[in-house]
Design a protein around this motif. Structure first.
Motif, short mmCIF file in Angstrom:
data_model
loop_
_atom_site.label_atom_id
_atom_site.label_comp_id
_atom_site.label_asym_id
_atom_site.label_seq_id
_atom_site.Cartn_x
_atom_site.Cartn_y
_atom_site.Cartn_z
N UNK A 109 2.85 7.03 14.68
CA UNK A 109 3.31 6.90 16.06
C UNK A 109 2.28 7.51 17.00
N UNK A 110 2.40 7.14 18.27
CA UNK A 110 1.54 7.73 19.29
C UNK A 110 2.39 8.16 20.47
N UNK A 111 2.09 9.33 21.00
CA UNK A 111 2.76 9.81 22.20
C UNK A 111 2.00 9.30 23.44
N UNK A 112 2.67 9.37 24.57
CA UNK A 112 2.06 8.98 25.87
C UNK A 112 1.55 7.55 25.83
N UNK A 113 2.32 6.65 25.23
CA UNK A 113 1.84 5.27 25.01
C UNK A 113 2.42 4.29 26.02
N UNK A 169 -7.01 9.49 22.32
CA UNK A 169 -6.73 8.17 22.89
C UNK A 169 -6.64 7.14 21.77
N UNK A 170 -5.64 6.27 21.84
CA UNK A 170 -5.44 5.25 20.82
C UNK A 170 -5.33 3.88 21.47
N UNK A 171 -5.92 2.86 20.83
CA UNK A 171 -5.77 1.48 21.27
C UNK A 171 -5.60 0.61 20.03
N UNK A 172 -4.60 -0.25 20.03
CA UNK A 172 -4.36 -1.08 18.86
C UNK A 172 -3.65 -2.37 19.22
N UNK A 173 -3.73 -3.34 18.32
CA UNK A 173 -3.11 -4.64 18.54
C UNK A 173 -2.61 -5.19 17.22
N UNK A 174 -1.54 -5.95 17.28
CA UNK A 174 -0.94 -6.56 16.09
C UNK A 174 -0.50 -7.97 16.44
N UNK A 175 -0.87 -8.96 15.62
CA UNK A 175 -0.46 -10.34 15.83
C UNK A 175 0.07 -10.89 14.51
N UNK A 176 1.11 -11.72 14.60
CA UNK A 176 1.70 -12.25 13.39
C UNK A 176 2.29 -13.62 13.59
N UNK A 186 0.67 -4.87 21.59
CA UNK A 186 -0.53 -4.16 21.99
C UNK A 186 -0.13 -2.79 22.52
N UNK A 187 -0.97 -1.78 22.25
CA UNK A 187 -0.64 -0.43 22.69
C UNK A 187 -1.89 0.32 23.11
N UNK A 188 -1.72 1.11 24.17
CA UNK A 188 -2.73 2.08 24.55
C UNK A 188 -2.02 3.41 24.75
#
Length: 368
Positions: free
Chosen positions: A169-173, A214-221, A189-191
């Motif tokens: 998990x990420x906080x402040x997202x 800092x986190x950036x990620x993406x998921x496609x399905x 998508x998350x930042x």
């Protein structure tokens, strides 16, 4: 007097209208198991314990939605992890960094704490939430990522598993989810922000820690009937070295074989100069009111330099017997093997490098 009665009636009617357009729900899981795990080799140790979350993570949550009209809705979700074997909670993380760990043993909404706004455009979600790169590790393993001995070995061995604040998990997202009516396609998508002062610099280094956490990620399905496949990638910026995680998971349900579900995942990550990769294959077979599940996972860490690659593999076999829609009994057997200096062990035990670890677990899960 008549005006007062009319006003009271209007207020009552308005309150009824609001009540019909909104809902709040209390939900949760209480899961406990008796487990015995053992290691091998010099200095090894075994352990009997009453654990929690062997089948499904124990939790307590509150969630709700409000219909805003015009296809729009607002919602919230607050979910706390529980260690019901001893009555405590789990810690959370305030800034996606080691310095932000907070609340050990306290009841915190560590699992999810979000407010959302949704409509035909999809869903915008703010707060502490699951990272896109976590989902494949959870959805394409028969045992998920629960705390039991059958839990996903890629997650627990990996650099981005328990060792990274953003592994789950990420906080402040700030998160965005595609709407569900896209012909089977879905995505997230998350930042997330580490929330550091832009002027701060780590002592003795030339690299600013402004972006630390800092986190950036993406998921496609794509989901079409019995077939589901998902690709995800993400990066967390750490002052000591960035964490990059990529994975792909897929599953297929064979309805002609009693709903037999085959699933698997490929996993790749790097943390600074260290790389890791792994693969998992598993299945779930419904049998009467229960199900048989099994998985085999292998994870290899690739350190810098020409040295052997520590490798861990795990085989897990389990059975879940559903007493009702909400209550189940379960049992799990697991065998873990280490090579090339690896020294992973099943929870509670200690094993020597290049030796094996074994475990047995029997428990009960109740959802509400």
């Amino acid at each position: 007097m008549k005006k007062s009665l009319v006003a009271a009636a209007a207020c009552a009617a308005a309150a009824g209208a609001w009540a019909q357009s909104s809902s709040v729900q209390v939900f949760g899981v209480v899961d406990a198991a008796v487990a015995y795990t053992t290691g091998s080799g010099y200095g090894s140790a075994s352990k009997w314990q009453l654990t929690n979350s062997g089948n499904t993570f124990s939790r307590l949550g509150f969630r709700g939605t409000e219909d805003l009209g015009g296809g729009l809705a607002a919602g919230f979700w607050l979910e706390a992890g529980l260690q019901n074997d001893n009555g405590t909670g789990f810690n959370t993380n305030t800034n996606n960094q080691a310095s932000g760990a907070a609340g050990p043993g306290l009841l915190s909404f560590n699992r999810r704490s979000t407010v959302s706004f949704s409509g035909g455009f999809g869903e915008l979600r703010l707060g502490r939430d699951y990272t896109p790169t976590f989902w494949n590790t959870a959805l394409y393993d028969p045992f998920g990522t629960g705390g039991g001995i059958g839990a996903n070995q890629l997650y627990f061995s990996g650099l981005g598993g328990l060792t990274a604040p953003t592994g789950t998990r990420a906080s402040n997202s700030i998160g965005y989810f595609l709407p569900p009516n896209l012909g089977g396609f879905y995505g997230q998508a998350m930042y997330a922000m580490g929330e550091n002062d832009s002027r701060s610099v780590l002592p003795g280094t030339l690299r600013s820690n402004r972006d630390d956490g800092d986190y950036a990620g993406i998921r496609v399905g794509y989901l079409n009937g019995p077939f589901n496949v998902t690709l995800a990638t993400g990066k967390t910026r750490f002052a000591t070295g960035d964490l990059r995680v990529s994975n792909i998971g897929a599953s297929y349900v064979f309805e002609q074989w009693m709903g037999f579900k085959l699933m698997g995942e490929l996993y790749r990550e790097s943390l600074g100069a260290v790389d890791g990769k792994g693969a998992l294959l598993g299945f779930i077979l419904p049998v009467g009111v229960g199900e048989i599940k099994a998985s085999y996972a292998r994870y290899k860490r690739e350190p810098a330099g020409n040295v052997p690659e520590p490798t861990t593999s795990k085989l897990a076999l389990g059975y879940v017997y559903n007493l009702s829609k909400r209550t189940a009994l379960y049992g799990t057997l697991a065998y873990l093997r280490n090579r090339n200096g690896a020294a992973q062990a099943l929870a509670g035990s200690i094993t020597a490098p290049n030796h094996a670890s074994r475990g047995t677990e029997f428990g009960m899960r109740h959802a509400f």
